[in-house]
Design a protein around this motif. Structure first.
Motif, PDB file in Angstrom:
ATOM      1  N   PHE A  46      49.276  11.642  36.923  1.00 34.42           N
ATOM      2  CA  PHE A  46      49.151  12.779  37.748  1.00 34.42           C
ATOM      3  C   PHE A  46      49.647  12.711  39.092  1.00 34.42           C
ATOM      4  O   PHE A  46      50.447  13.288  39.691  1.00 34.42           O
ATOM      5  CB  PHE A  46      47.939  13.700  37.626  1.00 34.42           C
ATOM      6  N   SER A 101      39.312  13.685  38.120  1.00 42.55           N
ATOM      7  CA  SER A 101      40.266  12.669  38.224  1.00 42.55           C
ATOM      8  C   SER A 101      41.739  13.179  38.756  1.00 42.55           C
ATOM      9  O   SER A 101      42.407  12.946  39.518  1.00 42.55           O
ATOM     10  CB  SER A 101      40.662  11.943  36.914  1.00 42.55           C
ATOM     11  N   ARG A 102      41.839  14.674  38.503  1.00 42.84           N
ATOM     12  CA  ARG A 102      43.087  15.408  39.043  1.00 42.84           C
ATOM     13  C   ARG A 102      42.814  15.682  40.641  1.00 42.84           C
ATOM     14  O   ARG A 102      43.737  15.392  41.312  1.00 42.84           O
ATOM     15  CB  ARG A 102      43.268  16.818  38.325  1.00 42.84           C
ATOM     16  N   ALA A 134      43.515  12.446  42.178  1.00 42.58           N
ATOM     17  CA  ALA A 134      44.746  12.212  42.357  1.00 42.58           C
ATOM     18  C   ALA A 134      45.685  13.228  43.388  1.00 42.58           C
ATOM     19  O   ALA A 134      46.597  12.484  44.030  1.00 42.58           O
ATOM     20  CB  ALA A 134      45.603  12.725  40.922  1.00 42.58           C
ATOM     21  N   HIS A 193      48.044   2.388  43.405  1.00 38.80           N
ATOM     22  CA  HIS A 193      47.613   1.721  42.027  1.00 38.80           C
ATOM     23  C   HIS A 193      46.644   0.320  42.147  1.00 38.80           C
ATOM     24  O   HIS A 193      45.668   0.374  41.696  1.00 38.80           O
ATOM     25  CB  HIS A 193      48.767   1.289  41.103  1.00 38.80           C
ATOM     26  N   ASP A 220      38.262   7.267  40.941  1.00 43.05           N
ATOM     27  CA  ASP A 220      39.281   7.229  39.691  1.00 43.05           C
ATOM     28  C   ASP A 220      39.994   8.419  39.792  1.00 43.05           C
ATOM     29  O   ASP A 220      39.532   9.524  39.873  1.00 43.05           O
ATOM     30  CB  ASP A 220      38.636   6.750  38.746  1.00 43.05           C
ATOM     31  N   ALA A 221      41.388   8.089  39.758  1.00 45.53           N
ATOM     32  CA  ALA A 221      42.232   9.340  39.817  1.00 45.53           C
ATOM     33  C   ALA A 221      43.095   9.220  38.403  1.00 45.53           C
ATOM     34  O   ALA A 221      43.361   8.227  37.700  1.00 45.53           O
ATOM     35  CB  ALA A 221      43.176   9.441  40.992  1.00 45.53           C
ATOM     36  N   ASP A 222      43.496  10.517  38.172  1.00 44.34           N
ATOM     37  CA  ASP A 222      44.677  10.673  37.137  1.00 44.34           C
ATOM     38  C   ASP A 222      46.038   9.985  37.399  1.00 44.34           C
ATOM     39  O   ASP A 222      46.689  10.529  38.298  1.00 44.34           O
ATOM     40  CB  ASP A 222      44.913  12.190  36.600  1.00 44.34           C
ATOM     41  N   LYS A 252      35.232  15.456  34.180  1.00 42.34           N
ATOM     42  CA  LYS A 252      35.777  14.554  34.472  1.00 42.34           C
ATOM     43  C   LYS A 252      37.310  14.446  34.626  1.00 42.34           C
ATOM     44  O   LYS A 252      37.808  13.749  35.625  1.00 42.34           O
ATOM     45  CB  LYS A 252      35.615  13.367  33.338  1.00 42.34           C
ATOM     46  N   ARG A 253      37.958  15.320  33.658  1.00 47.45           N
ATOM     47  CA  ARG A 253      39.429  15.529  33.994  1.00 47.45           C
ATOM     48  C   ARG A 253      39.892  16.258  35.516  1.00 47.45           C
ATOM     49  O   ARG A 253      40.830  15.714  36.106  1.00 47.45           O
ATOM     50  CB  ARG A 253      40.162  16.442  32.934  1.00 47.45           C
TER      51      ARG A 253
END
Length: 149
Positions: free
Chosen positions: A57, A7-8, A11, A37, A52-54, A3-4
C-alpha cells in the motif's frame, strides 16, 4: 482499529514522509522506496518506533502519487482559494494532499470518508486544527468530484 487498518494508517504516514523527502531532496523513487523498506518502516529511530506498515500500500501511494503528479497537482490547484499556488503551500501539507488526492483518484477500493479521515489525522500530527481543516475541505472536495464521475 484492526491490524489491517493500523498497517494502512502507518503506510499513509510513511508515504507522506517519503513524498516530503522526495520534494525536499529529489531522492529517486527506487532509492526512496528502498530506504523506507530497509530503514524506516517497522524500525526504531532515536527512540521513535515506526509502525509496521502495509508495504504494498505504501509503495502504491508513493509511486502512484509521483507518477501521476501533474494530474494530482491540477486537482489540488483547482480547489485552492484564489491567489493560492502550490508553491505557497507548506511542503508537508503538499505531501499530505498529494498522497490523499492520489488515493481518492486512483484507489476506488478505499471509501472517500476513510481517505479524508486518515489524512486529516496525518495533518493533525504535523499541524494545528486550521491546517487539518484545510486538508479536510480540499480532500473532501476532490473525493466528491472524482468519485462522482
Amino acid at each position: 482499529m484492526n491490524k489491517r487498518a493500523q498497517s494502512r494508517s502507518a503506510a499513509r504516514l510513511a508515504a507522506v514522509q517519503a513524498l516530503y523527502q522526495h520534494e525536499m531532496e529529489g531522492t529517486p523513487v527506487a532509492h526512496l522506496i528502498h530506504e523506507f523498506h530497509q530503514h524506516r518502516i517497522g524500525a526504531t529511530i532515536e527512540d521513535a518506533e515506526y509502525a509496521d506498515a502495509d508495504v504494498a500500500f505504501f509503495d502504491d501511494i508513493v509511486k502512484g502519487a509521483l507518477a501521476r503528479s501533474e494530474e494530482i497537482d491540477a486537482a489540488i490547484i483547482e480547489r485552492l482559494a484564489s491567489g493560492w499556488t502550490m508553491e505557497r503551500l507548506d511542503r508537508t501539507m503538499k505531501a499530505i494532499l498529494r498522497a490523499g488526492a492520489y488515493e481518492l483518484i486512483a484507489r476506488g477500493d478505499v471509501p472517500v470518508g476513510a481517505v479524508v479521515s486518515e489524512y486529516v489525522d496525518v495533518a493533525k500530527a504535523f499541524f494545528d486544527g486550521r491546517e487539518a481543516g484545510f486538508a479536510n475541505g480540499l480532500l473532501d472536495a476532490i473525493g466528491k468530484d472524482v468519485r462522482a464521475k
